[in-house]
Design an enzyme around this catalytic site. Structure first.
Site, mmCIF file in Angstrom:
data_model
loop_
_atom_site.group_PDB
_atom_site.id
_atom_site.type_symbol
_atom_site.label_atom_id
_atom_site.label_comp_id
_atom_site.label_asym_id
_atom_site.label_seq_id
_atom_site.Cartn_x
_atom_site.Cartn_y
_atom_site.Cartn_z
ATOM 1 N N LYS A 16 0.895 -1.558 -0.446
ATOM 2 C CA LYS A 16 -0.185 -0.140 -0.571
ATOM 3 C C LYS A 16 1.105 1.430 -0.246
ATOM 4 O O LYS A 16 0.337 2.099 -0.664
ATOM 5 C CB LYS A 16 -0.708 -0.212 0.931
ATOM 6 C CG LYS A 16 -1.929 -1.135 0.979
ATOM 7 C CD LYS A 16 -2.974 -0.713 2.316
ATOM 8 C CE LYS A 16 -2.342 -1.480 3.792
ATOM 9 N NZ LYS A 16 -1.614 -3.055 3.440
ATOM 10 N N GLY A 40 4.156 -1.374 8.656
ATOM 11 C CA GLY A 40 5.254 -0.462 7.644
ATOM 12 C C GLY A 40 4.383 -0.364 6.282
ATOM 13 O O GLY A 40 4.568 -2.035 5.330
ATOM 14 N N HIS A 41 4.875 0.135 5.939
ATOM 15 C CA HIS A 41 4.317 0.840 4.654
ATOM 16 C C HIS A 41 5.866 1.167 3.688
ATOM 17 O O HIS A 41 6.321 2.673 4.089
ATOM 18 C CB HIS A 41 3.883 1.908 3.879
ATOM 19 C CG HIS A 41 1.849 1.634 4.723
ATOM 20 N ND1 HIS A 41 0.669 1.713 4.428
ATOM 21 C CD2 HIS A 41 1.516 0.089 5.615
ATOM 22 C CE1 HIS A 41 -0.293 1.495 5.487
ATOM 23 N NE2 HIS A 41 -0.025 0.344 5.876
ATOM 24 N N GLN A 226 -3.142 -2.360 7.013
ATOM 25 C CA GLN A 226 -2.574 -4.153 7.047
ATOM 26 C C GLN A 226 -4.345 -4.308 5.884
ATOM 27 O O GLN A 226 -3.834 -4.027 5.250
ATOM 28 C CB GLN A 226 -3.880 -4.437 8.706
ATOM 29 C CG GLN A 226 -2.846 -4.765 9.815
ATOM 30 C CD GLN A 226 -2.831 -3.444 10.610
ATOM 31 O OE1 GLN A 226 -3.825 -2.560 10.489
ATOM 32 N NE2 GLN A 226 -2.013 -2.721 11.475
ATOM 33 N N THR A 241 -6.063 -8.480 13.150
ATOM 34 C CA THR A 241 -6.065 -7.206 14.266
ATOM 35 C C THR A 241 -6.833 -6.541 14.860
ATOM 36 O O THR A 241 -8.368 -7.124 15.389
ATOM 37 C CB THR A 241 -5.268 -6.222 13.084
ATOM 38 O OG1 THR A 241 -4.430 -4.868 14.361
ATOM 39 C CG2 THR A 241 -6.324 -5.154 12.695
ATOM 40 N N ARG A 305 9.927 -10.431 10.300
ATOM 41 C CA ARG A 305 9.537 -11.989 10.255
ATOM 42 C C ARG A 305 9.034 -12.370 9.174
ATOM 43 O O ARG A 305 8.730 -11.378 8.250
ATOM 44 C CB ARG A 305 8.206 -11.882 11.000
ATOM 45 C CG ARG A 305 8.073 -11.766 13.008
ATOM 46 C CD ARG A 305 6.900 -12.039 13.832
ATOM 47 N NE ARG A 305 6.396 -11.440 13.597
ATOM 48 C CZ ARG A 305 4.742 -11.152 13.960
ATOM 49 N NH1 ARG A 305 4.590 -12.491 14.824
ATOM 50 N NH2 ARG A 305 3.622 -10.368 13.281
ATOM 51 N N SER A 420 1.943 -2.942 -10.464
ATOM 52 C CA SER A 420 3.259 -2.366 -10.260
ATOM 53 C C SER A 420 3.743 -3.592 -11.066
ATOM 54 O O SER A 420 3.913 -4.918 -10.629
ATOM 55 C CB SER A 420 2.558 -2.738 -8.927
ATOM 56 O OG SER A 420 4.231 -2.880 -7.975
ATOM 57 N N GLY A 422 8.062 -3.929 -9.843
ATOM 58 C CA GLY A 422 8.655 -3.641 -8.985
ATOM 59 C C GLY A 422 8.873 -2.751 -7.821
ATOM 60 O O GLY A 422 7.056 -2.602 -8.016
#
Length: 432
Positions: A16, A40-41, A226, A241, A305, A420, A422
């Site tokens: 995102k 994390g974006h 998320q 979440t 992770r 997308s 890449g």
């Protein structure tokens, strides 16, 4: 004017951040509407990688774009200060372009302790949280005990904070949790210091700001965190979440009426990934799954992770499209599958009683080995066996890949508007 939404259609980590960065120049405001620093974006451009956790992904857009942390977000002042300092070191004048809702809830040091204690009590049935205190913060919000950003402006904040902290400590004692009081005192002082930094920002009633902006003809992109399959109501409960990751969350997380929502961009990978515990019907436990993880660099942007990997799940994707009312699809990381002779796509599930369904069921459980208790039914499509990362126009894409896109569109009923190929912002094809 209506606000558009961009959100994930899978189990998060869809990419995102990159797409918000690509779309942001077309908007006046980018507003994050839920989640916390567990998401994390990642943005990549000019040879650099940036990971944003709480701050909206429009901060690198050129021009006078306002970024908003909405009331649906939970904010850790310490992590926010660290993230903001990194951005300002990169030349981003964050104080000039960022507004923070007074109604956003604060993650306290004791929320992290509650998170760890709760996971420890669950043992083998643990959710697999990031341990950043997200769940306990939302729990306090729902139980009407939470601290909000606006509270730090109150003259009696020290008293308000102490009451909340002491309530957490009593709960931890009842859970027989071992508390390192010296470490807690150090973390608490760091947290209080970070509040001073937070006070230097524009803390405001952002629900008024976004509605007035729309009325004045300004455009807004609402950024989710998320993914839909982690939504507290519609995800694979209880392995979800603590917030509403779906389109409705943009309304409650920013103060927008449903009538003010325009396009809903649903973003998904050409395959599926998941971090942490919970059912994952198309998960691959073989060399193919390892190969996808290796090629796709599937490791958590925040936690590091390993992400569990599997084939594309159209049952879950159709469900997500329905729940969100997605108007446009955005296909990510197709280039990861460039070298595969055959690509599988799940079109239905065989349930434990032998019934076959194409609807996402009430409960997708998992067995003792961690495998989902539904059997995915696959179609097999030929791979394109071509490096598509250099393509910048749809006409440059191999026919087998275009057939793959058409297959997805036929089964989901929504067009793929952006592809997308890449990680860099330039490696993007916008379809006409």
């Amino acid at each position: 004017m209506k606000a558009d939404i961009l959100l994930g259609l899978q189990w998060g980590d869809e990419g995102k951040g990159k797409i918000v960065d690509v779309l942001a120049p077309d908007y006046d405001i980018v507003a994050r509407f839920q989640g916390g620093p567990n998401a994390g974006h990642t943005l990549e451009f000019d040879g650099h990688k940036h990971i944003l956790r709480s701050i909206p992904s429009g901060v690198f857009a050129k021009g006078a774009i306002t970024n908003i942390i909405g009331n649906g977000v939970v904010l850790d002042p310490v992590l926010f200060r660290k993230e903001a300092a990194e951005l300002e070191a990169d030349g981003v004048d964050l104080h000039e372009i960022l507004r923070i809702s007074k109604k956003a809830h604060l993650i306290m040091p004791t929320h992290r302790l509650l998170d760890a204690a709760g996971e420890a009590q669950m043992g083998a049935g643990k959710i697999g949280t990031t341990g950043k205190g997200i769940g306990p913060t939302y729990s306090d919000k729902i139980s009407r005990h939470g601290l909000r950003v606006g509270d730090i402006l109150d003259d009696n904040f020290d008293t308000i904070y102490a009451a909340a902290r002491d309530r957490h400590l009593r709960t931890l004692k009842n859970m027989d949790a071992v508390i390192d009081t010296e470490a807690l005192a150090k973390n608490e002082q760091e947290w209080l210091d970070a509040l001073e930094y937070l006070r230097s920002f524009n803390l405001s009633d952002t629900e008024h700001y976004v509605n007035k902006a729309l009325s004045n003809g300004n455009s807004i992109l609402c950024e989710g965190a998320q993914g839909t399959m982690l939504d507290i109501d519609f995800g694979s409960y209880p392995f979800v979440t603590s917030s509403n990751t779906v389109a409705a969350g943009a309304c409650t997380g920013l103060g927008l009426a449903p009538s003010r929502i325009g396009k809903v961009y649903g973003i998904f990978k050409a395959y599926c990934t998941r971090v942490g515990s919970g059912p994952f019907p198309t998960e691959l436990f073989d060399a193919t799954g390892e190969e996808i993880r290796s090629i796709g660099h599937e490791y958590g942007a925040v936690t590091g992770r390993e992400r569990r990997c599997g084939w594309l799940d159209l049952v879950a994707l159709r469900y997500s499209v329905m729940i969100n009312g997605a108007t446009d699809l955005i296909l990510m990381k197709s280039d990861v599958l460039d070298t595969f002779d055959t690509i599988k796509v799940c079109t239905a599930y065989r349930l434990p009683d032998g019934t076959v369904t194409s609807d996402f069921p009430y409960c997708v459980g998992h067995n003792a080995e961690g495998k989902a208790d539904v059997e995915p039914i696959y179609d097999e499509l030929p791979g394109w066996l071509t490096d598509i990362s250099a393509a910048r126009r749809e006409s440059e894409l191999p026919q087998a890949f275009r057939d793959y896109i058409a297959y997805i569109e036929k089964h989901v009923g929504v067009p793929v508007s952006i592809i997308s190929v890449g990680p860099d912002r330039e490696e993007t094809i916008v379809r006409s």
